[in-house]
Design an enzyme around this catalytic site. Structure first.
Site, mmCIF file in Angstrom:
data_model
loop_
_atom_site.group_PDB
_atom_site.id
_atom_site.type_symbol
_atom_site.label_atom_id
_atom_site.label_comp_id
_atom_site.label_asym_id
_atom_site.label_seq_id
_atom_site.Cartn_x
_atom_site.Cartn_y
_atom_site.Cartn_z
ATOM 1 N N GLY A 5 2.741 2.007 10.620
ATOM 2 C CA GLY A 5 3.566 3.097 10.529
ATOM 3 C C GLY A 5 4.257 3.558 12.061
ATOM 4 O O GLY A 5 4.944 4.634 12.174
ATOM 5 N N GLU A 46 -6.528 4.397 8.097
ATOM 6 C CA GLU A 46 -6.364 5.993 7.915
ATOM 7 C C GLU A 46 -7.589 6.500 7.180
ATOM 8 O O GLU A 46 -8.048 7.616 7.464
ATOM 9 C CB GLU A 46 -4.927 5.943 6.775
ATOM 10 C CG GLU A 46 -3.766 5.794 7.747
ATOM 11 C CD GLU A 46 -2.679 5.457 6.910
ATOM 12 O OE1 GLU A 46 -2.638 5.629 5.556
ATOM 13 O OE2 GLU A 46 -1.546 4.954 7.407
ATOM 14 N N SER A 58 3.641 -2.344 10.092
ATOM 15 C CA SER A 58 5.072 -2.176 10.470
ATOM 16 C C SER A 58 5.765 -3.632 9.861
ATOM 17 O O SER A 58 6.691 -4.005 10.600
ATOM 18 C CB SER A 58 5.504 -1.891 11.888
ATOM 19 O OG SER A 58 5.259 -0.633 12.066
ATOM 20 N N GLY A 91 4.928 1.457 4.634
ATOM 21 C CA GLY A 91 6.194 2.216 4.305
ATOM 22 C C GLY A 91 7.389 1.212 3.715
ATOM 23 O O GLY A 91 8.011 1.778 2.654
ATOM 24 N N HIS A 123 -9.348 1.050 5.362
ATOM 25 C CA HIS A 123 -7.945 1.115 5.826
ATOM 26 C C HIS A 123 -8.111 2.000 7.001
ATOM 27 O O HIS A 123 -8.944 2.865 7.005
ATOM 28 C CB HIS A 123 -7.195 1.593 4.748
ATOM 29 C CG HIS A 123 -5.778 1.646 5.237
ATOM 30 N ND1 HIS A 123 -5.143 2.874 6.158
ATOM 31 C CD2 HIS A 123 -4.590 0.665 5.064
ATOM 32 C CE1 HIS A 123 -4.055 2.331 6.271
ATOM 33 N NE2 HIS A 123 -3.600 1.170 5.987
ATOM 34 N N GLU A 153 -5.312 -5.355 10.645
ATOM 35 C CA GLU A 153 -4.001 -4.215 10.605
ATOM 36 C C GLU A 153 -4.458 -3.736 12.055
ATOM 37 O O GLU A 153 -5.187 -2.571 12.133
ATOM 38 C CB GLU A 153 -4.093 -3.320 9.710
ATOM 39 C CG GLU A 153 -3.810 -3.921 8.395
ATOM 40 C CD GLU A 153 -3.189 -2.900 7.272
ATOM 41 O OE1 GLU A 153 -2.319 -2.969 6.747
ATOM 42 O OE2 GLU A 153 -3.864 -1.715 7.078
ATOM 43 N N ASN A 177 0.809 -1.193 0.013
ATOM 44 C CA ASN A 177 -0.022 0.168 -0.083
ATOM 45 C C ASN A 177 0.961 1.163 0.081
ATOM 46 O O ASN A 177 1.599 1.694 1.081
ATOM 47 C CB ASN A 177 -0.674 -0.108 1.201
ATOM 48 C CG ASN A 177 -1.541 1.024 1.386
ATOM 49 O OD1 ASN A 177 -1.917 1.999 0.469
ATOM 50 N ND2 ASN A 177 -2.242 1.490 2.824
ATOM 51 N N TRP A 178 0.990 1.858 -1.064
ATOM 52 C CA TRP A 178 1.716 3.045 -1.338
ATOM 53 C C TRP A 178 1.326 4.244 -0.448
ATOM 54 O O TRP A 178 2.085 5.342 -0.414
ATOM 55 C CB TRP A 178 2.250 3.447 -2.927
ATOM 56 C CG TRP A 178 3.057 2.308 -3.367
ATOM 57 C CD1 TRP A 178 3.611 1.130 -2.795
ATOM 58 C CD2 TRP A 178 3.415 2.414 -4.716
ATOM 59 N NE1 TRP A 178 4.442 0.523 -3.601
ATOM 60 C CE2 TRP A 178 4.406 0.803 -4.812
ATOM 61 C CE3 TRP A 178 2.871 2.929 -5.826
ATOM 62 C CZ2 TRP A 178 4.860 0.588 -6.070
ATOM 63 C CZ3 TRP A 178 3.689 2.497 -7.114
ATOM 64 C CH2 TRP A 178 4.417 1.656 -7.171
ATOM 65 N N LYS A 179 0.003 4.336 -0.095
ATOM 66 C CA LYS A 179 -0.614 5.475 0.435
ATOM 67 C C LYS A 179 -0.340 6.859 -0.615
ATOM 68 O O LYS A 179 -0.380 6.484 -1.721
ATOM 69 C CB LYS A 179 -0.040 5.811 1.833
ATOM 70 C CG LYS A 179 -0.002 4.245 2.595
ATOM 71 C CD LYS A 179 0.291 4.598 3.978
ATOM 72 C CE LYS A 179 0.116 3.186 4.681
ATOM 73 N NZ LYS A 179 -0.005 3.377 6.112
HETATM 74 P P1 PGA Z 1 2.987 0.110 7.701
HETATM 75 O O1 PGA Z 1 1.612 0.528 6.957
HETATM 76 O O2 PGA Z 1 3.640 -1.101 6.943
HETATM 77 O O3 PGA Z 1 3.856 1.521 7.209
HETATM 78 O O4 PGA Z 1 2.892 -0.036 9.072
HETATM 79 C C1 PGA Z 1 0.532 -0.859 6.781
HETATM 80 C C2 PGA Z 1 -0.598 -0.289 6.091
HETATM 81 O O5 PGA Z 1 -1.051 0.818 6.590
HETATM 82 O O6 PGA Z 1 -1.168 -0.822 5.298
#
Ligand code: PGA
Length: 252
Positions: free
Chosen positions: A174, A101, A214, A236, A99, A168, A12-14
Protein backbone atom coordinates in the site's frame (compact mmCIF):
# COMPACT_ATOMS: atom_id res chain seq x y z
CA UNK A 1 15.04 -27.92 -13.95
CA UNK A 2 12.04 -27.11 -11.83
CA UNK A 3 8.63 -28.51 -12.75
CA UNK A 4 6.29 -25.96 -14.28
CA UNK A 5 4.00 -24.40 -11.72
CA UNK A 6 0.75 -22.74 -12.69
CA UNK A 7 0.84 -19.00 -12.46
CA UNK A 8 -1.42 -17.54 -9.76
CA UNK A 9 -2.84 -14.02 -9.82
CA UNK A 10 -4.61 -13.21 -6.57
CA UNK A 11 -6.60 -10.13 -5.59
CA UNK A 12 -6.99 -9.21 -1.93
CA UNK A 13 -9.86 -6.74 -1.68
CA UNK A 14 -9.31 -6.12 2.05
CA UNK A 15 -12.25 -4.14 3.52
CA UNK A 16 -13.70 -3.14 0.15
CA UNK A 17 -16.74 -4.28 -1.86
CA UNK A 18 -19.93 -5.58 -0.31
CA UNK A 19 -22.05 -8.16 -2.16
CA UNK A 20 -23.50 -5.78 -4.77
CA UNK A 21 -20.13 -4.19 -5.57
CA UNK A 22 -18.51 -7.63 -5.75
CA UNK A 23 -21.14 -8.75 -8.28
CA UNK A 24 -20.74 -5.52 -10.28
CA UNK A 25 -16.94 -6.02 -10.34
CA UNK A 26 -17.30 -9.55 -11.71
CA UNK A 27 -19.82 -8.45 -14.33
CA UNK A 28 -17.13 -6.13 -15.73
CA UNK A 29 -14.08 -8.26 -14.99
CA UNK A 30 -15.06 -11.71 -16.28
CA UNK A 31 -15.67 -10.69 -19.91
CA UNK A 32 -12.17 -9.15 -19.93
CA UNK A 33 -10.53 -12.37 -18.75
CA UNK A 34 -9.96 -15.16 -21.25
CA UNK A 35 -9.88 -18.52 -19.45
CA UNK A 36 -6.36 -19.98 -19.53
CA UNK A 37 -5.44 -23.43 -18.35
CA UNK A 38 -2.07 -22.65 -16.83
CA UNK A 39 -3.26 -19.66 -14.82
CA UNK A 40 -5.42 -19.45 -11.70
CA UNK A 41 -7.07 -16.24 -10.57
CA UNK A 42 -8.10 -16.07 -6.92
CA UNK A 43 -10.20 -13.29 -5.42
CA UNK A 44 -10.33 -12.61 -1.69
CA UNK A 45 -13.47 -10.54 -1.08
CA UNK A 46 -14.79 -9.68 2.38
CA UNK A 47 -16.44 -12.82 3.82
CA UNK A 48 -19.95 -11.38 3.46
CA UNK A 49 -19.42 -11.02 -0.31
CA UNK A 50 -18.28 -14.61 -0.97
CA UNK A 51 -21.79 -15.85 -1.77
CA UNK A 52 -22.56 -13.08 -4.27
CA UNK A 53 -19.19 -13.60 -5.94
CA UNK A 54 -19.68 -17.36 -6.10
CA UNK A 55 -23.00 -16.92 -7.93
CA UNK A 56 -21.29 -14.85 -10.62
CA UNK A 57 -18.49 -17.41 -11.03
CA UNK A 58 -20.63 -20.33 -12.17
CA UNK A 59 -18.97 -21.75 -15.28
CA UNK A 60 -15.64 -20.01 -14.56
CA UNK A 61 -13.44 -22.63 -12.85
CA UNK A 62 -10.39 -20.48 -13.69
CA UNK A 63 -11.48 -17.89 -11.10
CA UNK A 64 -11.65 -19.06 -7.49
CA UNK A 65 -12.46 -17.50 -4.15
CA UNK A 66 -10.71 -17.26 -0.84
CA UNK A 67 -11.30 -15.92 2.67
CA UNK A 68 -9.07 -13.09 3.92
CA UNK A 69 -8.99 -14.50 7.42
CA UNK A 70 -10.38 -17.48 9.33
CA UNK A 71 -10.70 -18.39 12.99
CA UNK A 72 -9.09 -21.65 14.12
CA UNK A 73 -12.14 -23.10 15.86
CA UNK A 74 -14.80 -24.80 13.80
CA UNK A 75 -17.73 -23.13 15.57
CA UNK A 76 -18.62 -21.55 18.89
CA UNK A 77 -19.03 -18.35 20.86
CA UNK A 78 -16.56 -16.17 18.95
CA UNK A 79 -18.60 -13.12 18.05
CA UNK A 80 -17.58 -11.55 14.76
CA UNK A 81 -15.35 -14.41 13.63
CA UNK A 82 -15.69 -16.65 10.56
CA UNK A 83 -14.45 -20.24 10.75
CA UNK A 84 -12.71 -21.99 7.87
CA UNK A 85 -15.73 -24.30 7.59
CA UNK A 86 -18.12 -21.34 7.28
CA UNK A 87 -15.87 -19.70 4.68
CA UNK A 88 -15.75 -22.96 2.71
CA UNK A 89 -19.54 -23.26 2.87
CA UNK A 90 -19.80 -19.68 1.53
CA UNK A 91 -17.67 -20.52 -1.52
CA UNK A 92 -14.04 -20.13 -0.45
CA UNK A 93 -11.41 -22.60 -1.59
CA UNK A 94 -8.38 -20.72 -0.23
CA UNK A 95 -7.62 -18.81 2.97
CA UNK A 96 -5.13 -15.99 3.39
CA UNK A 97 -3.26 -16.53 6.63
CA UNK A 98 -0.83 -14.19 8.36
CA UNK A 99 -1.37 -11.18 6.11
CA UNK A 100 0.82 -8.39 7.45
CA UNK A 101 -2.25 -6.30 8.29
CA UNK A 102 -3.49 -9.16 10.48
CA UNK A 103 -0.07 -9.52 12.08
CA UNK A 104 0.64 -5.82 12.60
CA UNK A 105 -2.79 -4.21 13.08
CA UNK A 106 -4.52 -7.10 14.85
CA UNK A 107 -1.60 -8.68 16.67
CA UNK A 108 -1.82 -12.08 14.99
CA UNK A 109 1.02 -14.23 16.31
CA UNK A 110 2.99 -16.97 14.58
CA UNK A 111 1.25 -19.46 16.88
CA UNK A 112 -2.13 -18.21 15.63
CA UNK A 113 -1.05 -18.55 12.03
CA UNK A 114 -0.12 -22.19 12.74
CA UNK A 115 -3.58 -22.84 14.21
CA UNK A 116 -5.26 -21.12 11.28
CA UNK A 117 -3.31 -23.12 8.73
CA UNK A 118 -4.40 -26.30 10.51
CA UNK A 119 -8.00 -25.05 10.57
CA UNK A 120 -7.91 -24.24 6.86
CA UNK A 121 -6.66 -27.75 6.08
CA UNK A 122 -9.33 -29.29 8.32
CA UNK A 123 -12.01 -27.44 6.33
CA UNK A 124 -10.50 -28.36 2.97
CA UNK A 125 -9.24 -24.84 2.24
CA UNK A 126 -5.81 -24.23 0.73
CA UNK A 127 -3.77 -21.93 2.97
CA UNK A 128 -2.01 -18.95 1.39
CA UNK A 129 0.58 -18.09 4.03
CA UNK A 130 1.77 -14.47 3.87
CA UNK A 131 5.26 -13.66 5.12
CA UNK A 132 7.38 -10.54 4.98
CA UNK A 133 9.72 -8.23 6.85
CA UNK A 134 9.39 -4.58 7.90
CA UNK A 135 11.76 -1.94 6.56
CA UNK A 136 13.61 -1.82 9.91
CA UNK A 137 14.12 -5.57 9.80
CA UNK A 138 15.41 -5.37 6.22
CA UNK A 139 17.81 -2.52 7.07
CA UNK A 140 19.08 -4.52 10.02
CA UNK A 141 19.90 -7.40 7.66
CA UNK A 142 17.25 -9.59 9.27
CA UNK A 143 14.80 -10.00 6.38
CA UNK A 144 15.56 -13.69 5.80
CA UNK A 145 15.56 -14.54 9.51
CA UNK A 146 12.17 -12.87 9.96
CA UNK A 147 10.64 -14.64 6.98
CA UNK A 148 12.05 -17.98 8.12
CA UNK A 149 10.63 -17.44 11.62
CA UNK A 150 7.17 -16.86 10.11
CA UNK A 151 7.42 -19.80 7.75
CA UNK A 152 9.12 -22.64 9.57
CA UNK A 153 6.71 -23.19 12.49
CA UNK A 154 3.84 -23.43 10.01
CA UNK A 155 5.71 -25.94 7.86
CA UNK A 156 6.76 -27.98 10.89
CA UNK A 157 3.28 -28.09 12.38
CA UNK A 158 0.92 -28.06 9.49
CA UNK A 159 1.97 -31.23 7.72
CA UNK A 160 1.30 -32.05 4.09
CA UNK A 161 -1.27 -30.75 1.66
CA UNK A 162 -1.50 -27.97 -0.84
CA UNK A 163 0.06 -24.67 0.17
CA UNK A 164 0.81 -21.28 -1.37
CA UNK A 165 3.24 -18.76 0.09
CA UNK A 166 3.00 -15.02 -0.54
CA UNK A 167 6.13 -12.96 0.10
CA UNK A 168 4.91 -9.47 0.92
CA UNK A 169 7.53 -7.10 2.31
CA UNK A 170 5.60 -4.90 4.75
CA UNK A 171 7.33 -1.77 3.43
CA UNK A 172 5.90 -2.43 -0.04
CA UNK A 173 2.24 -2.92 0.94
CA UNK A 174 0.00 0.00 0.00
CA UNK A 175 3.00 2.33 -0.20
CA UNK A 176 3.71 2.45 -3.93
CA UNK A 177 7.18 1.02 -3.14
CA UNK A 178 7.81 -2.29 -4.87
CA UNK A 179 10.61 -4.74 -4.25
CA UNK A 180 12.86 -4.88 -7.29
CA UNK A 181 12.40 -8.05 -9.34
CA UNK A 182 15.87 -9.07 -8.16
CA UNK A 183 15.02 -8.56 -4.45
CA UNK A 184 11.80 -10.52 -4.96
CA UNK A 185 13.66 -13.35 -6.70
CA UNK A 186 16.32 -13.47 -3.99
CA UNK A 187 13.73 -13.80 -1.25
CA UNK A 188 11.66 -16.29 -3.22
CA UNK A 189 14.76 -18.42 -3.68
CA UNK A 190 15.33 -18.26 0.06
CA UNK A 191 11.69 -19.20 0.77
CA UNK A 192 12.05 -22.14 -1.63
CA UNK A 193 15.13 -23.31 0.28
CA UNK A 194 13.26 -23.18 3.59
CA UNK A 195 10.40 -25.10 1.98
CA UNK A 196 12.84 -27.70 0.68
CA UNK A 197 14.42 -28.13 4.10
CA UNK A 198 11.03 -28.71 5.73
CA UNK A 199 9.04 -30.49 3.03
CA UNK A 200 11.64 -32.10 0.80
CA UNK A 201 12.59 -30.89 -2.63
CA UNK A 202 9.75 -32.37 -4.64
CA UNK A 203 6.98 -30.96 -2.50
CA UNK A 204 8.76 -27.63 -2.14
CA UNK A 205 8.96 -27.32 -5.89
CA UNK A 206 5.18 -27.63 -6.20
CA UNK A 207 4.45 -24.68 -3.86
CA UNK A 208 3.63 -21.49 -5.78
CA UNK A 209 5.40 -18.48 -4.25
CA UNK A 210 3.61 -15.19 -4.95
CA UNK A 211 5.01 -11.68 -4.63
CA UNK A 212 2.84 -8.96 -3.09
CA UNK A 213 3.30 -5.27 -2.38
CA UNK A 214 2.23 -2.43 -4.72
CA UNK A 215 1.80 -4.67 -7.75
CA UNK A 216 0.19 -2.58 -10.50
CA UNK A 217 -0.70 -3.10 -14.17
CA UNK A 218 2.53 -1.40 -15.23
CA UNK A 219 4.95 -3.43 -13.07
CA UNK A 220 3.19 -6.83 -13.02
CA UNK A 221 4.82 -8.20 -16.13
CA UNK A 222 8.34 -7.47 -14.92
CA UNK A 223 7.66 -9.01 -11.50
CA UNK A 224 5.95 -12.06 -12.97
CA UNK A 225 8.90 -12.57 -15.28
CA UNK A 226 11.41 -12.65 -12.39
CA UNK A 227 12.93 -16.04 -11.59
CA UNK A 228 11.09 -17.95 -8.82
CA UNK A 229 8.09 -15.57 -8.88
CA UNK A 230 5.10 -17.82 -9.58
CA UNK A 231 2.41 -15.22 -9.21
CA UNK A 232 1.31 -12.03 -7.51
CA UNK A 233 -0.96 -11.06 -4.62
CA UNK A 234 -2.48 -7.71 -5.48
CA UNK A 235 -4.22 -5.37 -3.02
CA UNK A 236 -5.25 -1.89 -4.17
CA UNK A 237 -4.89 -2.59 -7.89
CA UNK A 238 -7.23 -5.59 -7.70
CA UNK A 239 -10.21 -3.31 -6.97
CA UNK A 240 -10.44 -2.02 -10.53
CA UNK A 241 -11.73 -4.64 -13.01
CA UNK A 242 -9.88 -3.26 -16.04
CA UNK A 243 -6.59 -2.82 -14.18
CA UNK A 244 -6.81 -6.25 -12.55
CA UNK A 245 -7.61 -7.86 -15.91
CA UNK A 246 -4.43 -6.24 -17.28
CA UNK A 247 -2.45 -7.73 -14.41
CA UNK A 248 -3.99 -11.15 -15.09
CA UNK A 249 -3.00 -10.83 -18.74
CA UNK A 250 0.63 -10.32 -17.62
CA UNK A 251 0.68 -13.85 -16.13
CA UNK A 252 2.43 -16.51 -18.18
P1 PGA B 1 -1.08 -3.57 -2.20
O1 PGA B 1 -1.46 -4.70 -1.11
O2 PGA B 1 -1.05 -4.25 -3.55
O3 PGA B 1 -2.17 -2.54 -2.09
O4 PGA B 1 0.28 -3.05 -1.82
C1 PGA B 1 -0.96 -6.02 -1.22
C2 PGA B 1 -1.52 -6.86 -0.10
O5 PGA B 1 -1.68 -6.36 1.02
O6 PGA B 1 -1.82 -8.06 -0.30
Amino acid sequence: MSAPRRSVIAGNWKMHKGPSEAAAFLDRFLPLLPAEEDRTVILFPPAVSLGAAEERLLGRPDVELGAQHVHWEERGAFTGEVSAEIAADAGARYALIGHSERRHLFGESVEETVRKVRAARRAGLVPVLCVGETIEERRAGRAEAVVEAQLRPVLDAAGGGELLVAYEPVWAIGTGETASPRDASDMHRFVRSVLSGALGEDRARAVPILYGGSVKPDNAEELLGAPEVDGVLVGGASLDPEGFARICASGR
